[in-house]
Scaffold this motif. Structure first.
Motif, PDB file in Angstrom:
ATOM      1  N   MET A   1       0.830  -1.216   0.000  1.00  0.00           N
ATOM      2  CA  MET A   1       0.000   0.000   0.000  1.00  0.00           C
ATOM      3  C   MET A   1       0.853   1.248   0.000  1.00  0.00           C
ATOM      4  SD  MET A   1      -3.149  -0.174   2.663  1.00  0.00           S
ATOM      5  CE  MET A   1      -4.009   1.359   2.369  1.00  0.00           C
ATOM      6  N   ASP A   2       0.299   2.319  -0.504  1.00  0.00           N
ATOM      7  CA  ASP A   2       0.949   3.616  -0.458  1.00  0.00           C
ATOM      8  C   ASP A   2       0.988   4.091   1.007  1.00  0.00           C
ATOM      9  OD1 ASP A   2       1.749   6.171  -2.073  1.00  0.00           O
ATOM     10  OD2 ASP A   2       0.303   6.847  -0.568  1.00  0.00           O
ATOM     11  N   LYS A   3       2.119   4.702   1.382  1.00  0.00           N
ATOM     12  CA  LYS A   3       2.327   5.084   2.780  1.00  0.00           C
ATOM     13  C   LYS A   3       1.381   6.199   3.215  1.00  0.00           C
ATOM     14  CE  LYS A   3       5.758   2.201   2.880  1.00  0.00           C
ATOM     15  NZ  LYS A   3       7.093   2.454   2.370  1.00  0.00           N
ATOM     16  N   LEU A   4       1.002   7.030   2.295  1.00  0.00           N
ATOM     17  CA  LEU A   4       0.076   8.114   2.634  1.00  0.00           C
ATOM     18  C   LEU A   4      -1.358   7.578   2.673  1.00  0.00           C
ATOM     19  CD1 LEU A   4       0.502  11.727   1.541  1.00  0.00           C
ATOM     20  CD2 LEU A   4      -1.783  10.774   1.392  1.00  0.00           C
ATOM     21  N   GLU A   5      -1.636   6.666   1.751  1.00  0.00           N
ATOM     22  CA  GLU A   5      -2.970   6.083   1.645  1.00  0.00           C
ATOM     23  C   GLU A   5      -3.369   5.342   2.923  1.00  0.00           C
ATOM     24  OE1 GLU A   5      -4.209   7.276  -1.193  1.00  0.00           O
ATOM     25  OE2 GLU A   5      -6.084   6.544  -0.278  1.00  0.00           O
ATOM     26  N   ILE A   6      -2.416   4.595   3.481  1.00  0.00           N
ATOM     27  CA  ILE A   6      -2.749   3.811   4.684  1.00  0.00           C
ATOM     28  C   ILE A   6      -3.066   4.741   5.851  1.00  0.00           C
ATOM     29  CG2 ILE A   6      -0.378   3.513   5.585  1.00  0.00           C
ATOM     30  CD1 ILE A   6      -1.232   0.621   6.319  1.00  0.00           C
ATOM     31  N   ARG A   7      -2.425   5.904   5.857  1.00  0.00           N
ATOM     32  CA  ARG A   7      -2.689   6.866   6.933  1.00  0.00           C
ATOM     33  C   ARG A   7      -4.065   7.508   6.741  1.00  0.00           C
ATOM     34  NH1 ARG A   7       2.791   6.122   6.621  1.00  0.00           N
ATOM     35  NH2 ARG A   7       3.795   6.104   8.654  1.00  0.00           N
ATOM     36  N   LYS A   8      -4.386   7.805   5.490  1.00  0.00           N
ATOM     37  CA  LYS A   8      -5.714   8.368   5.217  1.00  0.00           C
ATOM     38  C   LYS A   8      -6.801   7.384   5.629  1.00  0.00           C
ATOM     39  CE  LYS A   8      -5.665  11.463   1.225  1.00  0.00           C
ATOM     40  NZ  LYS A   8      -5.891  11.388  -0.233  1.00  0.00           N
ATOM     41  N   ARG A   9      -6.578   6.106   5.324  1.00  0.00           N
ATOM     42  CA  ARG A   9      -7.583   5.102   5.599  1.00  0.00           C
ATOM     43  C   ARG A   9      -7.924   5.022   7.079  1.00  0.00           C
ATOM     44  NH1 ARG A   9      -9.878   1.137   2.921  1.00  0.00           N
ATOM     45  NH2 ARG A   9      -8.537   1.629   1.167  1.00  0.00           N
ATOM     46  N   ASN A  10      -6.892   5.217   7.929  1.00  0.00           N
ATOM     47  CA  ASN A  10      -7.106   5.041   9.362  1.00  0.00           C
ATOM     48  C   ASN A  10      -7.278   6.343  10.133  1.00  0.00           C
ATOM     49  OD1 ASN A  10      -6.754   2.012   9.811  1.00  0.00           O
ATOM     50  ND2 ASN A  10      -4.959   2.517   8.567  1.00  0.00           N
ATOM     51  N   ALA A  11      -7.087   7.463   9.436  1.00  0.00           N
ATOM     52  CA  ALA A  11      -7.060   8.767  10.128  1.00  0.00           C
ATOM     53  C   ALA A  11      -8.339   9.023  10.925  1.00  0.00           C
ATOM     54  CB  ALA A  11      -6.868   9.884   9.111  1.00  0.00           C
ATOM     55  N   LEU A  12      -8.163   9.577  12.115  1.00  0.00           N
ATOM     56  CA  LEU A  12      -9.306   9.974  12.930  1.00  0.00           C
ATOM     57  C   LEU A  12     -10.071  11.092  12.240  1.00  0.00           C
ATOM     58  CD1 LEU A  12      -7.718  10.123  16.498  1.00  0.00           C
ATOM     59  CD2 LEU A  12      -9.578   8.606  15.793  1.00  0.00           C
ATOM     60  N   ARG A  13     -11.393  10.952  12.304  1.00  0.00           N
ATOM     61  CA  ARG A  13     -12.270  12.003  11.793  1.00  0.00           C
ATOM     62  C   ARG A  13     -13.128  12.477  12.944  1.00  0.00           C
ATOM     63  NH1 ARG A  13     -11.274   8.140   8.037  1.00  0.00           N
ATOM     64  NH2 ARG A  13     -11.305   8.701   5.832  1.00  0.00           N
ATOM     65  N   SER A  14     -13.732  13.642  12.766  1.00  0.00           N
ATOM     66  CA  SER A  14     -14.586  14.176  13.812  1.00  0.00           C
ATOM     67  C   SER A  14     -15.699  13.168  14.127  1.00  0.00           C
ATOM     68  CB  SER A  14     -15.188  15.500  13.347  1.00  0.00           C
ATOM     69  OG  SER A  14     -15.879  16.085  14.413  1.00  0.00           O
ATOM     70  N   GLY A  15     -15.915  12.916  15.398  1.00  0.00           N
ATOM     71  CA  GLY A  15     -16.958  11.979  15.799  1.00  0.00           C
ATOM     72  C   GLY A  15     -16.462  10.552  16.008  1.00  0.00           C
ATOM     73  N   ASP A  16     -15.255  10.265  15.500  1.00  0.00           N
ATOM     74  CA  ASP A  16     -14.689   8.924  15.670  1.00  0.00           C
ATOM     75  C   ASP A  16     -14.385   8.635  17.140  1.00  0.00           C
ATOM     76  OD1 ASP A  16     -14.772   8.265  13.052  1.00  0.00           O
ATOM     77  OD2 ASP A  16     -12.640   8.574  12.647  1.00  0.00           O
ATOM     78  N   ILE A  17     -14.278   7.327  17.422  1.00  0.00           N
ATOM     79  CA  ILE A  17     -13.831   6.917  18.751  1.00  0.00           C
ATOM     80  C   ILE A  17     -12.326   6.645  18.668  1.00  0.00           C
ATOM     81  CG2 ILE A  17     -14.093   5.201  20.586  1.00  0.00           C
ATOM     82  CD1 ILE A  17     -16.612   6.874  20.154  1.00  0.00           C
TER      83      ILE A  17
END
Lengths: 760, 75, 290
Positions: A374-390
């Motif tokens: 996987m792309d190193k930036l892509e994997i971070r986007k996939r898991n990145a916290l978003r507002s409302g996340d736990i």
């Protein structure tokens, strides 16, 4: 929100001219008539019982004014932000080489130093506790009677074992991080004076004057009100002056002699006695699904806090809170141990435990990405916290969450877009280039269970200008300029008409610490309330002068205007003259208490946080395969500070942070063997110099406005130095295919890794 | 008069509840409240009255919000 | 009183002072090492140290080039050498080495004389001076004597200089105009870096393309400066190719282990010393390796 005039502009730092010209007097530059010089006798052993202290010969030396020991401490002989386990002057035991045993006051620095040699201390050496893992065993000698485990944090959510079974990829590694030194330019130092009524003033670099005041008062057994602390300007702190340094020693000298006193630690003494970043050993096991989703993270973190607690307890909590990165992870098993040893002392340091765990988790993430292709930036986007996340500790991300915004800006940066081109042309055939990326978040404020508050004042001066007061010290980060900008926009006046009072218990209200990426948010919010009160005080007076109703008054562009009759205008100077003539004054206060997370973790204070700043950083490195040397060629730093009050200031923090994180990744380590510090000054402790800086550091500010923040601001002082370290080590892997699991990645370590890769 | 008291962190040990109301005589100072709560370390303590830092000798007013905590720090 | 300080203005005056105080004086020639050392020294009350600062002696500040000999007065600073047209012309690697010393402040205060007499194994100026077969002139009230640089050192920070002697100058014969040289240094950072390893290479190639002369002098890996004869022998008489340069470089690593023994750092330093030497030789041969 109305358009701002000063907030968001590159206002020149209000202290710039004096600093650049060398005019500004730091605390160690101050002197008084009849002043004595203090020197501290430090321990000769990292761990020993004190059998006898004899100061007779030292006292007899010509020019010696006083020699003080534990018997001369009138109050509690201890200090420490969390628990007072560090003696002001040791009586029966020493626990590290920096422990203070006696304090000399003399007519000159030289005499004071000579007197130290005449003090006789009889020791009974004890076995040295130098490995934190060993220290936790019941068979280990005890640094403190209470045992060597100072704090233990354990958080479990979900089921990691099940997740490890179903995962596509599991990576498991052990990481080691160094004992970084704050290396502020001005070592711990200050002056103090006492008046006839035994009121003591201490001018000393520090990060929380009101807490220094209480710690000094506790040791002296005095009413805190009789002690005034001045912390601004401080010549650099980075967390290393959060704890007491020389304040109590200064107070003891002036109390016992009635004369002003000065103490300036030498660099060697500062290195041995002062705070450091906690070295940590981090074992981490991380699982991910085939699409890169992180399924579970298990971490065991052992932190070496050295001889005393200081903030070692909160640091391990903070490390655990940040040990899964700024990512959604449903199954976690996180355990942290903060352990006493005889290895110096560790405490607060820019990042506060995030640096160590971020190095581990961001390396884990790159390993997973590589295994999955996987792309190193892509994997971070996939898991990145978003507002409302736990988030990992089970708390909801309620406030502004800017990680994705920083990732997107990083993705669009020139360095990332053209990364293959940048990598294609190393400067020599034996050099290889690589690009690495890493993210992090940084809890702002003191966290759940530690009420975080702050006050500010604003006063209309007789000349129509305003004096604002915030006690968070100026430690070089530029908060005084930001306070002036925010105040000017709240008041609706020119920033040139703001005078900032800072870091002084005598002249500013308690605004809390200049730590925890909190001073802009706290000071700004308190100023906002103070200015509301100021406007409320000015309105009736303006109404009276203009003969209009009070609710007809509005404030704009340095003027007070009647809404109904816009040609009725007053300046703030008009108001000032009007009230001065009547013997009145207008001084308002604002008080602010931080909002906190809804989530409460039973048994823990300081975690979780409600507010976080976010950041993505990228590094381009060149690794010399013949020598193992790593050079950082370029870096991109994309912080989310909320609103950037002073973009140039954010850039300054960002660049400084990148270089500090680079030193952490590549060269810096305070080496202590058997309790003895080997790297005692800057010839062997390798800080980056201006020539080691990347040729280019591009800062892209990705503002995710925080609704509760002043003008949308959060904090950015710490996050900027955190993910750059794993971005660099990830870049090393990109260049030469070796994983760095121990920082600093010195030439020897990289070279050895390269050789073992060749062999296997 | 009545004051609303809130204890934080280590200060919770002085009471079984962390938020409660107390009845004190008119004109009572903060010191009187601390006596009442039997708080020992009276120097290394932070007290906010209605959000404002206060010291022991300051008077309390009716319906005041009193936050009592140990000074701390963190990241 | 634990310390006295004197700043003579002439060589004669300095020699008198040193003669009189030979048991308790120390020469200051820029103070970049002396001041650091003094911080860790215990002052001795009975025998106050006399610091003799010779940086004010203008007679000791010169760079001369006459009859093929370059003479450099001991009070010439690193900065002076890095900027000297003569040095750039006849021995540019010496200028490079002096430019790599510490920081601008240290280069402006530190002198070549001080660097030599301090005798640090990591001194930056010593490898090129060793490769140049430099000689030293020592003077005292008793007279003067000349010694080869390589005979001057007894060990790390130890030399044969007598307490009443002053290093007056360092001199060397300018290399043949056809010769080429290189200095490479490995430090822990870009400036203010003490050499972890360094190499000076001075090489001449004859018309047939064979190496006619070679001087290889590493720094920071031997107790005192020395040329590595086996490395030089591996080069002389050969047409330089990968194999020749490699085998010469290998000798430097071997010599380091022979002289200094195996230490914790050897595993790293030995191959890196070889690699650095290799690059220095190629660079001296005019092949750009960086």
């Amino acid at each position: 929100m109305t358009k701002t005039e000063w907030v968001g502009a590159d206002v020149i730092r209000i202290d710039a001219k004096d600093k650049v010209r060398g005019v500004l007097k730091y605390m160690s530059d101050l002197s008084f008539p009849n002043m004595i010089y203090g020197a501290v006798l430090r321990s000769k052993h990292p761990h020993a019982l004190i059998k006898k202290i004899n100061t007779k010969r030292a006292k007899e030396l010509d020019g010696v004014v006083t020699v003080l020991t534990h018997e001369d401490v009138p109050g509690l002989n201890g200090f420490g932000i969390a628990i007072p386990d560090q003696p002001v002057l040791c009586s029966d035991k020493v626990r590290y080489m920096g422990d203070a045993i006696a304090l000399v006051g003399a007519e000159s620095k030289e005499i004071a130093e000579r007197a130290l040699e005449l003090i006789e201390v009889e020791y009974q050496p004890l076995p040295v506790v130098c490995d934190p893992e060993q220290a936790m065993l019941s068979s280990s000698p005890k640094v403190h009677e209470t045992g060597n485990l100072h704090n233990h944090v354990k958080i479990e959510r979900g089921n990691v074992e099940a997740a490890f079974k179903e995962a596509q990829v599991v990576v498991e590694n052990t990481y080691f991080t160094p004992r970084q030194m704050h290396a502020f330019l001005e070592p711990e130092s200050g002056v103090a004076a006492i008046d006839e009524d035994k009121n003591i003033t201490i001018w000393c670099g520090g990060q929380h004057p009101y807490r220094d005041q209480l710690q000094v008062a506790r040791a002296l057994g005095m009413n805190p009100r009789k002690i005034r602390i001045v912390n601004t300007p401080t010549g650099g702190a980075f967390g290393g002056k959060d704890e007491i340094t020389v304040q109590i020693h200064l107070a003891l000298l002036v109390l016992h002699t009635g004369r002003p006193a000065k103490i300036v630690l030498s660099r060697e003494e500062s290195v041995i006695a002062g705070m450091k970043r906690h070295p940590m050993r981090i074992h981490m096991k991380t699982a991910a699904a085939a699409d890169g989703t992180i399924l579970a993270n298990e971490a065991r973190v052992v932190s070496d806090t050295g001889a005393y607690a200081s903030l070692g307890g909160p640091v391990i909590g903070f490390a655990i809170e940040h040990s899964c990165g700024a990512y959604r992870v449903e199954n976690v098993k996180l355990e942290g141990f903060c352990v006493y040893t005889n290895n110096g002392v560790a405490g607060a340091f820019r990042g506060f435990g995030a640096n160590q765990v971020t190095f581990a988790v961001e390396t884990q993430l790159d390993m997973i990405a590589e295994k999955l292709g996987m792309d190193k930036l892509e994997i971070r986007k996939r898991n990145a916290l978003r507002s409302g996340d736990i988030a990992a500790l089970g708390h909801q991300m309620e406030a502004s969450v800017g990680l994705l915004r920083t990732l997107e800006a990083a993705e669009n940066s020139r360095l990332w877009q053209l990364k293959e081109e940048f990598k294609a042309k190393p400067s020599a055939p034996h050099k290889k280039r690589g690009i690495g990326i890493a993210c992090s978040f940084q809890g702002c404020g003191l966290g759940k269970g530690l009420p975080d508050y702050g006050a500010a004042s604003v006063e209309l001066l007789p000349n129509g200008q305003f004096a604002i007061g915030v006690s968070c010290p100026e430690i070089g980060q530029g908060n005084t300029t930001a306070f002036a900008q925010m105040a000017a926009d709240y008041i609706r006046c020119s920033v040139d008409d703001i005078v900032v009072l800072s870091g002084d218990t005598g002249h500013t209200l308690d605004s809390g610490t200049s730590t925890a990426s909190r001073s802009i948010y706290t000071g700004g919010n308190a100023l906002k309330h103070a200015v509301q009160n100021l406007h409320n005080a000015i309105s009736p007076i303006a109404a009276e002068i203009l003969c209009v109703p009070e609710d007809d008054i509005s404030f704009g562009h340095g003027k007070i205007v009647s809404k109904s009759c816009p040609d009725k205008i007053l300046s703030f100077k008009d108001i000032a003259e009007y009230i001065t003539a009547r013997g009145l004054s207008i001084k308002s206060e604002g008080h602010f208490i931080w909002p906190v997370s809804e989530t409460e973790l039973e048994g823990y204070v300081g975690i979780p946080h409600l507010l976080y700043s976010y950041i993505t950083q990228i590094a381009l490195v060149e690794v010399n395969t013949l020598t193992g040397e790593t050079e950082v060629i370029e870096a991109v730093s994309v912080p989310d500070p909320g609103k950037a009050i002073n973009p140039q200031g954010v850039e300054g923090q960002s660049e400084g942070g990148v270089v500090m994180g680079m030193g952490y990744a590549l060269t810096e380590d305070t080496i202590i063997k058997e309790g003895m510090t080997l790297t005692r000054n800057f010839s062997t402790y390798i800080l980056p110099t201006s020539l080691d800086m990347p040729c280019k550091i591009e800062t892209i500010i990705a503002e995710e406005l925080e609704p509760s923040g002043p003008f949308g601001a959060k904090g950015i002082g710490e996050a900027v130095c955190v993910p750059i370290s794993p971005a660099i080590t990830n870049a090393i892997h990109d260049a030469v295919k070796v994983w760095i699991k121990q920082i600093p990645a010195t030439p020897e370590r990289v070279y050895t890794a390269l050789k073992s890769r060749e062999v296997s | 008069m009545k004051v609303n008291v809130c204890l934080f962190g280590p200060m919770r040990k002085y009471r079984d509840k962390d938020k409660f109301q107390l009845e004190l005589e008119e004109g009572a100072t903060l010191a009187r409240l601390l006596d009442h709560l039997k708080i020992e370390d009276r120097i290394y303590i932070v007290i906010l009255i209605n959000g404002r830092r206060a010291y022991e000798d300051e008077p309390l007013s009716d319906d005041a919000e009193v936050l009592i905590m140990a000074p701390t720090g963190g990241g | 009183m634990t310390l006295r300080f004197i700043r003579p203005e002439t060589v004669r005056e300095a020699m008198e002072v040193l003669h009189e105080h030979k048991d308790n004086s120390k020469i200051v020639a820029g103070a970049t090492d002396v001041m650091v050392q003094r911080r860790s020294e215990k002052p001795v009350e009975e025998k106050p140290l006399l610091l003799v600062d010779i940086t004010g002696i203008s007679e000791l500040s010169y760079v001369n080039f006459q009859n093929g000999i370059v003479r450099i007065g001991a009070m010439i600073t690193h900065r002076d050498i890095a900027r000297s047209a003569v040095i750039h012309d006849v021995a540019p690697f010496f200028a490079d080495a002096c430019l790599s010393v510490g920081s601008p402040q240290i280069r402006t205060r530190g002198t070549i004389g001080g660097n030599i007499v301090n005798a640090s194994p990591a001194a930056d100026s010593l490898p090129p001076l060793t490769a140049l077969s430099a000689r030293l002139r020592l003077i005292s009230r008793r007279g003067s004597r000349d010694v080869a640089l390589c005979d001057f050192f007894k060990g790390p920070y130890k030399t044969i200089i007598e307490p009443d002697e002053i290093l007056k100058e360092v001199y060397f014969r300018a290399p043949e105009p056809s010769s080429r040289c290189a200095f490479l240094k490995l430090g822990r950072r870009e400036s203010l870096a003490i050499a972890r390893l360094s190499v000076a290479a001075l090489i001449d190639v004859d018309d047939s393309g064979k190496i006619s002369k070679a001087a290889i002098a590493p720094g920071a890996c031997l107790p005192m400066p020395a040329r590595i004869a086996p490395a030089e022998e591996a080069l002389v008489g050969k047409i330089p190719d990968e194999e020749v340069v490699n085998s010469a470089s290998q000798e430097v690593g071997e010599e380091m282990v022979r002289v200094s023994g195996v230490r914790w750092s050897t595993e790293y330093k030995k191959p890196v010393a070889c690699a650095l030497t290799k690059r220095a030789i190629w660079k001296a041969l005019g092949v750009d390796v960086d």
